[in-house]
Design an enzyme around this catalytic site. Structure first.
Site, PDB file in Angstrom:
ATOM      1  N   ARG A 163      52.169  41.605  14.923  1.00  0.00           N
ATOM      2  CA  ARG A 163      52.121  41.731  13.449  1.00  0.00           C
ATOM      3  C   ARG A 163      52.349  42.988  12.887  1.00  0.00           C
ATOM      4  NH1 ARG A 163      46.204  39.891  10.943  1.00  0.00           N
ATOM      5  NH2 ARG A 163      45.491  41.905  11.882  1.00  0.00           N
ATOM      6  N   PRO A 164      53.313  43.041  11.732  1.00  0.00           N
ATOM      7  CA  PRO A 164      53.650  44.507  11.499  1.00  0.00           C
ATOM      8  C   PRO A 164      52.436  45.048  10.671  1.00  0.00           C
ATOM      9  CG  PRO A 164      55.186  42.775  10.741  1.00  0.00           C
ATOM     10  CD  PRO A 164      54.030  41.923  11.327  1.00  0.00           C
ATOM     11  N   ASN A 188      35.343  46.533  12.686  1.00  0.00           N
ATOM     12  CA  ASN A 188      35.608  45.014  12.397  1.00  0.00           C
ATOM     13  C   ASN A 188      34.687  44.315  12.408  1.00  0.00           C
ATOM     14  OD1 ASN A 188      38.091  46.242  13.174  1.00  0.00           O
ATOM     15  ND2 ASN A 188      38.942  44.114  13.267  1.00  0.00           N
ATOM     16  N   SER A 228      36.193  51.929   5.107  1.00  0.00           N
ATOM     17  CA  SER A 228      36.993  51.180   6.368  1.00  0.00           C
ATOM     18  C   SER A 228      37.470  52.170   7.418  1.00  0.00           C
ATOM     19  CB  SER A 228      38.095  50.283   6.027  1.00  0.00           C
ATOM     20  OG  SER A 228      38.726  49.812   6.963  1.00  0.00           O
ATOM     21  N   THR A 243      40.025  51.953   8.637  1.00  0.00           N
ATOM     22  CA  THR A 243      41.440  52.148   8.273  1.00  0.00           C
ATOM     23  C   THR A 243      42.114  53.166   7.637  1.00  0.00           C
ATOM     24  OG1 THR A 243      43.212  50.649   7.222  1.00  0.00           O
ATOM     25  CG2 THR A 243      41.400  51.119   5.920  1.00  0.00           C
ATOM     26  N   TYR A 293      46.045  48.348   0.444  1.00  0.00           N
ATOM     27  CA  TYR A 293      44.700  48.358   0.671  1.00  0.00           C
ATOM     28  C   TYR A 293      43.863  49.308   1.364  1.00  0.00           C
ATOM     29  CZ  TYR A 293      40.519  46.979   3.423  1.00  0.00           C
ATOM     30  OH  TYR A 293      39.218  47.122   4.172  1.00  0.00           O
ATOM     31  N   ARG A 324      39.957  46.537  19.261  1.00  0.00           N
ATOM     32  CA  ARG A 324      39.059  47.021  18.108  1.00  0.00           C
ATOM     33  C   ARG A 324      37.742  47.120  18.519  1.00  0.00           C
ATOM     34  NH1 ARG A 324      43.734  47.345  16.619  1.00  0.00           N
ATOM     35  NH2 ARG A 324      44.753  46.340  14.882  1.00  0.00           N
ATOM     36  N   ASP A 328      33.178  40.608 -13.925  1.00  0.00           N
ATOM     37  CA  ASP A 328      34.175  41.374 -13.246  1.00  0.00           C
ATOM     38  C   ASP A 328      33.729  42.813 -13.544  1.00  0.00           C
ATOM     39  OD1 ASP A 328      36.563  42.700 -12.470  1.00  0.00           O
ATOM     40  OD2 ASP A 328      37.491  40.521 -12.759  1.00  0.00           O
ATOM     41  N   LEU A 329      33.936  43.839 -12.672  1.00  0.00           N
ATOM     42  CA  LEU A 329      33.641  44.991 -12.789  1.00  0.00           C
ATOM     43  C   LEU A 329      34.779  45.850 -13.437  1.00  0.00           C
ATOM     44  CD1 LEU A 329      32.174  46.112  -9.057  1.00  0.00           C
ATOM     45  CD2 LEU A 329      30.931  45.517 -11.259  1.00  0.00           C
ATOM     46  N   LYS A 379      40.998  52.500  -0.077  1.00  0.00           N
ATOM     47  CA  LYS A 379      39.641  52.660   0.499  1.00  0.00           C
ATOM     48  C   LYS A 379      39.850  54.427   0.630  1.00  0.00           C
ATOM     49  CE  LYS A 379      37.954  49.119   1.580  1.00  0.00           C
ATOM     50  NZ  LYS A 379      36.873  48.591   0.705  1.00  0.00           N
ATOM     51  N   TYR A 439      30.982  38.178   2.194  1.00  0.00           N
ATOM     52  CA  TYR A 439      30.784  38.326   3.499  1.00  0.00           C
ATOM     53  C   TYR A 439      29.618  38.991   3.766  1.00  0.00           C
ATOM     54  CZ  TYR A 439      31.574  38.290   8.628  1.00  0.00           C
ATOM     55  OH  TYR A 439      31.195  38.442   9.951  1.00  0.00           O
TER      56      TYR A 439
HETATM   57  C1  UD1 Z   1      42.065  44.972   8.954  1.00  0.00           C
HETATM   58  C2  UD1 Z   1      41.914  46.168   8.488  1.00  0.00           C
HETATM   59  C3  UD1 Z   1      40.605  46.368   8.183  1.00  0.00           C
HETATM   60  C4  UD1 Z   1      39.839  45.633   7.164  1.00  0.00           C
HETATM   61  C5  UD1 Z   1      40.017  44.014   7.840  1.00  0.00           C
HETATM   62  C6  UD1 Z   1      39.443  43.023   6.912  1.00  0.00           C
HETATM   63  C7  UD1 Z   1      43.555  48.113   9.419  1.00  0.00           C
HETATM   64  C8  UD1 Z   1      43.872  48.798  10.316  1.00  0.00           C
HETATM   65  N1  UD1 Z   1      42.555  47.060   9.541  1.00  0.00           N
HETATM   66  O1  UD1 Z   1      41.438  44.634  10.413  1.00  0.00           O
HETATM   67  O2  UD1 Z   1      40.519  47.750   7.594  1.00  0.00           O
HETATM   68  O3  UD1 Z   1      38.680  45.884   6.919  1.00  0.00           O
HETATM   69  O4  UD1 Z   1      41.415  43.938   7.977  1.00  0.00           O
HETATM   70  O5  UD1 Z   1      40.597  42.425   6.407  1.00  0.00           O
HETATM   71  O6  UD1 Z   1      43.990  47.653   8.263  1.00  0.00           O
HETATM   72  N2  UD1 Z   1      44.784  39.102  15.462  1.00  0.00           N
HETATM   73  C9  UD1 Z   1      45.511  38.003  16.273  1.00  0.00           C
HETATM   74  N3  UD1 Z   1      45.757  36.958  15.788  1.00  0.00           N
HETATM   75  C10 UD1 Z   1      45.358  36.579  14.341  1.00  0.00           C
HETATM   76  C11 UD1 Z   1      44.515  37.514  13.616  1.00  0.00           C
HETATM   77  C12 UD1 Z   1      44.525  38.789  14.204  1.00  0.00           C
HETATM   78  O7  UD1 Z   1      46.022  38.426  17.288  1.00  0.00           O
HETATM   79  O8  UD1 Z   1      45.532  35.405  13.942  1.00  0.00           O
HETATM   80  C13 UD1 Z   1      44.580  40.376  15.945  1.00  0.00           C
HETATM   81  C14 UD1 Z   1      45.240  41.526  15.135  1.00  0.00           C
HETATM   82  O9  UD1 Z   1      46.515  41.955  15.703  1.00  0.00           O
HETATM   83  C15 UD1 Z   1      44.289  42.488  15.826  1.00  0.00           C
HETATM   84  C16 UD1 Z   1      42.716  42.019  15.831  1.00  0.00           C
HETATM   85  O10 UD1 Z   1      43.086  40.640  16.073  1.00  0.00           O
HETATM   86  O11 UD1 Z   1      44.697  43.196  16.750  1.00  0.00           O
HETATM   87  C17 UD1 Z   1      42.061  42.157  14.680  1.00  0.00           C
HETATM   88  O12 UD1 Z   1      42.708  41.600  13.489  1.00  0.00           O
HETATM   89  P1  UD1 Z   1      41.922  41.491  12.031  1.00  0.00           P
HETATM   90  O13 UD1 Z   1      40.830  40.445  12.326  1.00  0.00           O
HETATM   91  O14 UD1 Z   1      42.987  40.787  11.243  1.00  0.00           O
HETATM   92  O15 UD1 Z   1      41.526  42.587  11.591  1.00  0.00           O
HETATM   93  P2  UD1 Z   1      42.254  44.196  11.574  1.00  0.00           P
HETATM   94  O16 UD1 Z   1      43.592  44.018  11.226  1.00  0.00           O
HETATM   95  O17 UD1 Z   1      41.874  45.201  12.587  1.00  0.00           O
END
Ligand code: UD1
Length: 343
Positions: free
Chosen positions: A300-301, A184, A129, A131, A154, A236, A62-63, A158, A15
């Site tokens: 989400r946990p 994000n 990240s 994160t 994950y 975010r 593959d690296l 990082k 991506y």
């Molecule tokens: C996570 C990682 C980030 C990583 C990214 C890529 C953490 C803190 N962040 O970002 O480092 O680069 O994934 O995989 O670990 N949401 C919903 N419904 C959904 C999906 C997401 O409500 O079906 C909400 C989540 O609760 C969050 C937001 O949308 O609040 C963004 O979620 P997501 O796109 O999964 O990214 P992060 O979890 O922030």
């Protein structure tokens, strides 16, 4: 054809890697993609060519394979820099299969740096990240905020990879590095030819939204509306993937030109604005004119409540700033979904 030089992009069919490859080519660089296609498609190379008019070289391996890596660097001399995206990136999956994440993300980093040392490639940009900050004590979060214990394997990869890079540089290896801590990334190239292409059910918010609107998923689940935020959903810092891609060109050029202030630097790459999940949904509905089917479910946990970037240092040092609005992000993500499905 004369170019500004050769840049290796690992994960270049992914991506962020594909968008960065397009920007590099458009800036006059020759790009050599290394990708094992574990989470991306070979046709992306055609799409990059379609957009930019130049086909990047593509090396499928593959690296983890040190012999192939050595052969690659033996065959390809005068490499100006490496931008390293290739990694596994699903937070939840990393909890299920940690050993895969540790091997895949850490050993590849070690192999790559060893190969760079051996073949005297100096400049390295690493895909890190936000994160690494966990839930920051202060918002917006600056680069000087402490790195908190990781919430997932994950996230830990990082943090460790930043340390591996920093320690390698400190050890006197002739390597200079910049870690870009992305917030994000969402959205897609305006051509609609490349974008985020998750396999299976998306984990991330934006592809889940576009797939729901397209009818592939029935309903988006909003993970929690009882957070201590103005509308109760998580916040975010969403950044357009093309803005993010451009930050990589600026970072690698900083190293090539030697305008870096120390041999290891890290920068936040975000917009500086926080948006809630509900605001992203509203933006999507506004920019596309489509209604989204969603419902609020439990948290989400592992999700942190809120984070957005302090971009002061990155903007000043890199001379780069994210330009695109949230509506541009959500609309471009939708256009990519439509283009991809209707191909
Ligand atoms: C996570 C990682 C980030 C990583 C990214 C890529 C953490 C803190 N962040 O970002 O480092 O680069 O994934 O995989 O670990 N949401 C919903 N419904 C959904 C999906 C997401 O409500 O079906 C909400 C989540 O609760 C969050 C937001 O949308 O609040 C963004 O979620 P997501 O796109 O999964 O990214 P992060 O979890 O922030």
């Amino acid at each position: 054809m004369t170019t500004k030089g050769k840049i290796v992009v690992t994960g270049g069919t992914g991506y962020i890697g594909s968008h960065t490859t397009v920007e590099l080519i458009q800036q006059g660089y020759e790009v050599l993609i290394i990708d094992n296609l574990s989470n991306s498609e070979a046709f992306i190379v055609d799409r990059i060519e379609q957009i930019s008019g130049v086909r990047p070289s593509f090396f499928e391996f593959d690296l983890l394979d040190q012999e192939k890596m050595d052969a690659f660097f033996n065959q390809n001399k005068d490499i100006q820099g490496v931008i390293h995206f290739a990694a596994a990136k699903a937070v939840g999956e990393s909890v299920q299969i940690p050993l895969h994440y540790y091997r895949n993300n850490l050993v590849t980093m070690i192999n790559l740096l060893e190969a760079m040392k051996k073949h005297q490639v100096v400049n390295f940009v690493f895909s890190s990240s936000c994160t690494v900050y966990g839930q920051p004590d202060q918002l917006p979060v600056t680069e000087n905020a402490p790195v908190k214990p990781a919430e997932s394997p994950y996230g830990y990869t990082k943090q460790v990879n930043e340390a591996i890079l920093n320690d390698t540089i400190k050890s006197g290896a002739n390597i200079k590095g910049i870690a870009l801590r992305y917030f994000n990334p969402i959205g897609a190239h305006h051509s609609g030819l490349i974008g985020e292409l998750p396999r299976g059910v998306p984990n991330n918010l934006m592809p889940f939204i576009t797939q729901t609107a397209y009818g592939i998923r029935e309903q988006l689940r909003v993970f929690g509306s009882d957070y201590s935020t103005p509308d109760g959903s998580c916040i975010r810092d969403y950044i357009h993937v093309v803005d993010l891609a451009k930050a990589h060109i600026v970072a690698i050029e900083r190293l090539i030109k030697g305008t870096n202030k120390s041999n290891y630097e890290m920068f936040n790459i975000g917009t500086g604005n926080g948006f809630s999940v509900f605001e992203v949904i509203q933006s999507f509905e506004r920019s596309t004119g489509k209604k989204l089917n969603y419902k609020v479910v439990d948290r989400r946990p592992g999700d942190i409540e809120q984070i957005w970037a302090d971009t002061t240092i990155g903007n000043k040092e890199l001379g780069w700033k994210a330009e695109k609005t949230l509506d541009e992000m959500t609309l471009s993500a939708w256009q990519w979904e439509l283009n991809y499905r209707n191909k």
